[in-house]
Scaffold this motif. Structure first.
Motif, PDB file in Angstrom:
ATOM      1  N   ILE A 214      -1.445 -13.409  50.991  1.00 25.86           N
ATOM      2  CA  ILE A 214      -0.187 -13.926  51.524  1.00 25.86           C
ATOM      3  C   ILE A 214       0.500 -14.810  50.485  1.00 25.86           C
ATOM      4  N   GLU A 215      -0.297 -15.662  49.841  1.00 33.92           N
ATOM      5  CA  GLU A 215       0.251 -16.542  48.794  1.00 33.92           C
ATOM      6  C   GLU A 215       0.797 -15.736  47.623  1.00 33.92           C
ATOM      7  N   LEU A 216       0.013 -14.734  47.168  1.00 38.10           N
ATOM      8  CA  LEU A 216       0.423 -13.953  45.999  1.00 38.10           C
ATOM      9  C   LEU A 216       1.620 -13.052  46.311  1.00 38.10           C
ATOM     10  N   LYS A 217       1.706 -12.563  47.555  1.00 38.20           N
ATOM     11  CA  LYS A 217       2.876 -11.765  47.923  1.00 38.20           C
ATOM     12  C   LYS A 217       4.140 -12.606  47.809  1.00 38.20           C
ATOM     13  N   ALA A 218       4.056 -13.871  48.215  1.00 32.02           N
ATOM     14  CA  ALA A 218       5.203 -14.772  48.086  1.00 32.02           C
ATOM     15  C   ALA A 218       5.568 -14.988  46.624  1.00 32.02           C
ATOM     16  N   ASP A 219       4.576 -14.829  45.739  1.00 32.43           N
ATOM     17  CA  ASP A 219       4.809 -14.972  44.303  1.00 32.43           C
ATOM     18  C   ASP A 219       5.291 -13.677  43.662  1.00 32.43           C
ATOM     19  N   GLY A 220       5.333 -12.575  44.434  1.00 32.19           N
ATOM     20  CA  GLY A 220       5.840 -11.315  43.893  1.00 32.19           C
ATOM     21  C   GLY A 220       4.823 -10.193  43.800  1.00 32.19           C
ATOM     22  N   LEU A 221       3.595 -10.403  44.299  1.00 27.76           N
ATOM     23  CA  LEU A 221       2.609  -9.321  44.302  1.00 27.76           C
ATOM     24  C   LEU A 221       3.073  -8.197  45.212  1.00 27.76           C
ATOM     25  N   SER A 222       2.893  -6.940  44.741  1.00 27.41           N
ATOM     26  CA  SER A 222       3.375  -5.802  45.525  1.00 27.41           C
ATOM     27  C   SER A 222       2.273  -4.943  46.106  1.00 27.41           C
ATOM     28  N   GLY A 223       1.038  -5.044  45.578  1.00 22.32           N
ATOM     29  CA  GLY A 223       0.008  -4.136  46.062  1.00 22.32           C
ATOM     30  C   GLY A 223      -1.400  -4.628  45.842  1.00 22.32           C
ATOM     31  N   VAL A 224      -2.361  -3.841  46.376  1.00 20.61           N
ATOM     32  CA  VAL A 224      -3.790  -4.148  46.282  1.00 20.61           C
ATOM     33  C   VAL A 224      -4.546  -2.874  45.895  1.00 20.61           C
ATOM     34  N   GLU A 225      -5.498  -3.020  44.990  1.00 22.61           N
ATOM     35  CA  GLU A 225      -6.352  -1.905  44.610  1.00 22.61           C
ATOM     36  C   GLU A 225      -7.453  -1.757  45.674  1.00 22.61           C
ATOM     37  N   CYS A 226      -7.135  -1.014  46.720  1.00 22.82           N
ATOM     38  CA  CYS A 226      -8.060  -0.869  47.844  1.00 22.82           C
ATOM     39  C   CYS A 226      -9.213   0.063  47.526  1.00 22.82           C
ATOM     40  N   TYR A 227      -8.926   1.132  46.792  1.00 26.19           N
ATOM     41  CA  TYR A 227      -9.959   2.081  46.374  1.00 26.19           C
ATOM     42  C   TYR A 227     -10.401   1.717  44.961  1.00 26.19           C
ATOM     43  N   TYR A 228     -11.695   1.454  44.810  1.00 32.31           N
ATOM     44  CA  TYR A 228     -12.238   1.023  43.510  1.00 32.31           C
ATOM     45  C   TYR A 228     -13.686   1.493  43.425  1.00 32.31           C
ATOM     46  N   SER A 229     -14.175   1.671  42.226  1.00 28.94           N
ATOM     47  CA  SER A 229     -15.482   2.286  42.017  1.00 28.94           C
ATOM     48  C   SER A 229     -16.620   1.610  42.770  1.00 28.94           C
ATOM     49  N   THR A 230     -16.585   0.287  42.903  1.00 28.16           N
ATOM     50  CA  THR A 230     -17.696  -0.410  43.552  1.00 28.16           C
ATOM     51  C   THR A 230     -17.354  -0.927  44.942  1.00 28.16           C
ATOM     52  N   HIS A 231     -16.230  -0.505  45.493  1.00 26.85           N
ATOM     53  CA  HIS A 231     -15.916  -0.851  46.870  1.00 26.85           C
ATOM     54  C   HIS A 231     -16.694   0.063  47.813  1.00 26.85           C
ATOM     55  N   THR A 232     -17.337  -0.525  48.807  1.00 27.38           N
ATOM     56  CA  THR A 232     -18.017   0.272  49.817  1.00 27.38           C
ATOM     57  C   THR A 232     -16.981   0.865  50.778  1.00 27.38           C
ATOM     58  N   PRO A 233     -17.336   1.889  51.540  1.00 27.86           N
ATOM     59  CA  PRO A 233     -16.389   2.428  52.528  1.00 27.86           C
ATOM     60  C   PRO A 233     -15.866   1.362  53.482  1.00 27.86           C
ATOM     61  N   ASP A 234     -16.730   0.447  53.895  1.00 23.42           N
ATOM     62  CA  ASP A 234     -16.281  -0.630  54.790  1.00 23.42           C
ATOM     63  C   ASP A 234     -15.271  -1.541  54.102  1.00 23.42           C
ATOM     64  N   GLN A 235     -15.501  -1.821  52.826  1.00 22.91           N
ATOM     65  CA  GLN A 235     -14.568  -2.672  52.087  1.00 22.91           C
ATOM     66  C   GLN A 235     -13.231  -1.965  51.895  1.00 22.91           C
ATOM     67  N   VAL A 236     -13.270  -0.674  51.617  1.00 19.10           N
ATOM     68  CA  VAL A 236     -12.023   0.085  51.493  1.00 19.10           C
ATOM     69  C   VAL A 236     -11.214  -0.029  52.778  1.00 19.10           C
ATOM     70  N   THR A 237     -11.868   0.156  53.906  1.00 19.92           N
ATOM     71  CA  THR A 237     -11.196   0.040  55.201  1.00 19.92           C
ATOM     72  C   THR A 237     -10.626  -1.355  55.395  1.00 19.92           C
ATOM     73  N   GLU A 238     -11.425  -2.370  55.064  1.00 16.97           N
ATOM     74  CA  GLU A 238     -10.970  -3.755  55.212  1.00 16.97           C
ATOM     75  C   GLU A 238      -9.742  -4.032  54.348  1.00 16.97           C
ATOM     76  N   TYR A 239      -9.786  -3.610  53.081  1.00 13.15           N
ATOM     77  CA  TYR A 239      -8.677  -3.886  52.167  1.00 13.15           C
ATOM     78  C   TYR A 239      -7.433  -3.080  52.546  1.00 13.15           C
ATOM     79  N   ARG A 240      -7.621  -1.830  52.962  1.00  8.76           N
ATOM     80  CA  ARG A 240      -6.479  -1.020  53.399  1.00  8.76           C
ATOM     81  C   ARG A 240      -5.802  -1.667  54.611  1.00  8.76           C
ATOM     82  N   THR A 241      -6.603  -2.061  55.580  1.00 11.22           N
ATOM     83  CA  THR A 241      -6.061  -2.683  56.789  1.00 11.22           C
ATOM     84  C   THR A 241      -5.287  -3.946  56.447  1.00 11.22           C
TER      85      THR A 241
END
Length: 287
Positions: free
Chosen positions: A205-232
């Motif tokens: 929320i803080e970084l979006k206010a600073d101009g962040l546009s996205g999140v790397e939800c899919y990443y080599s060491t993200h578990t399926p649960d983490q992918v779901t959490e970050y996507r949500t």
């Protein structure tokens, strides 16, 4: 197949920019970004290779940051930047000088720990700017550690190392530089921040206010649960969703393959909103 997080010899990767593109094409990647650390030096070569092979290519960069109270690896990715923008060019020059000065400290620090390295031999293998993976490989070759993962876990990614590390910008500053250069800022590998769900959401929320546009939800060491959490989380906050392997080459990160991540972990579900957005921008520029 999509991979928006790769590295070449322009920073700390094993392969040249054009070789990264060729490897991606052979692996079945159709949309690619080169995101070298703190440099845009490899983008022209990679873009030319991608055009020749018919790949969709986005110009990228990965800026190393530091946020008070967070000891994890804090990186911000920038996409479709103007490589020649003076603000970005100036900061890349500053980062390169800081990395050279840090290298002096690392050589001395390792020697104090009983692990002297042949400086000429290490630097002879550096194509871009010297980084931690170069030291990790040299430590393996010298027999001080068994592999590069051990080099990072025991020495190069520790609190002791951070005491001699180079100064890094606050992510707010990194986001501003990316945006000034016409780019789109995305938080890289949130798992490496080592934050709980509530703290991460507050940070986003803080970084979006600073101009962040996205999140790397899919990443080599993200578990399926983490992918779901970050996507949500990204969807709730109106942030774009990205995916990247963080490919460096088998000599640097032997368990991460371009396009597919760690043991096939990079399984993207459905259209990727960051790609759609970047492609729309690119098509609009051509008109």
């Amino acid at each position: 197949m999509i991979d928006l997080h790769t590295h070449s010899t322009a920073s700390d990767g094993q392969y040249t920019p054009s070789q990264v593109v060729t490897l991606a094409h052979k692996a079945g990647v159709t949309t690619l970004a080169l995101t070298d650390h703190d440099t845009t030096a490899g983008l022209a070569e990679a873009a030319a290779a991608a055009e020749a092979l018919g790949l969709t290519f986005f110009r990228g960069i990965e800026l190393d940051c530091r946020y008070p109270g967070i000891n994890g690896n804090f990186h911000v990715l920038g996409y479709e930047i103007d490589p020649g923008h003076p603000v970005l060019a100036d900061c890349c020059r500053d980062f390169a000088q800081q990395r050279r000065e840090r290298a002096d400290r690392i050589f001395g620090w390792l020697a104090q720990l009983g692990m002297p390295l042949d400086r000429a031999a290490v630097e002879d293998k550096v194509v871009g700017v010297i980084g931690r993976p170069h030291f990790a490989r040299a430590m393996v070759e010298a027999g001080y550690v068994n592999d590069t993962r051990e080099a990072f876990d025991r020495f190069l990614d520790t609190d002791d190392f951070r005491r001699i590390d180079r100064p890094k910008p606050h992510p707010k500053e990194a986001i501003a530089r990316i945006r000034e250069a016409g780019g789109v800022a995305v938080l890289a590998h949130p798992v490496q921040l080592k934050l709980g769900e509530r703290s991460l959401k507050s940070l986003l929320i803080e970084l979006k206010a600073d101009g962040l546009s996205g999140v790397e939800c899919y990443y080599s060491t993200h578990t399926p649960d983490q992918v779901t959490e970050y996507r949500t989380m990204a969807e709730e906050l109106g942030l774009l969703i990205s995916a990247g392997s963080d490919f460096h080459g088998e000599q640097v990160k032997p368990d991460i393959a371009i396009g597919t991540g760690k043991h096939g972990s990079l399984q993207v579900e459905g259209p990727l909103s960051l790609v759609t957005y970047l492609q729309t921008r690119k098509d609009g520029t051509r008109q």
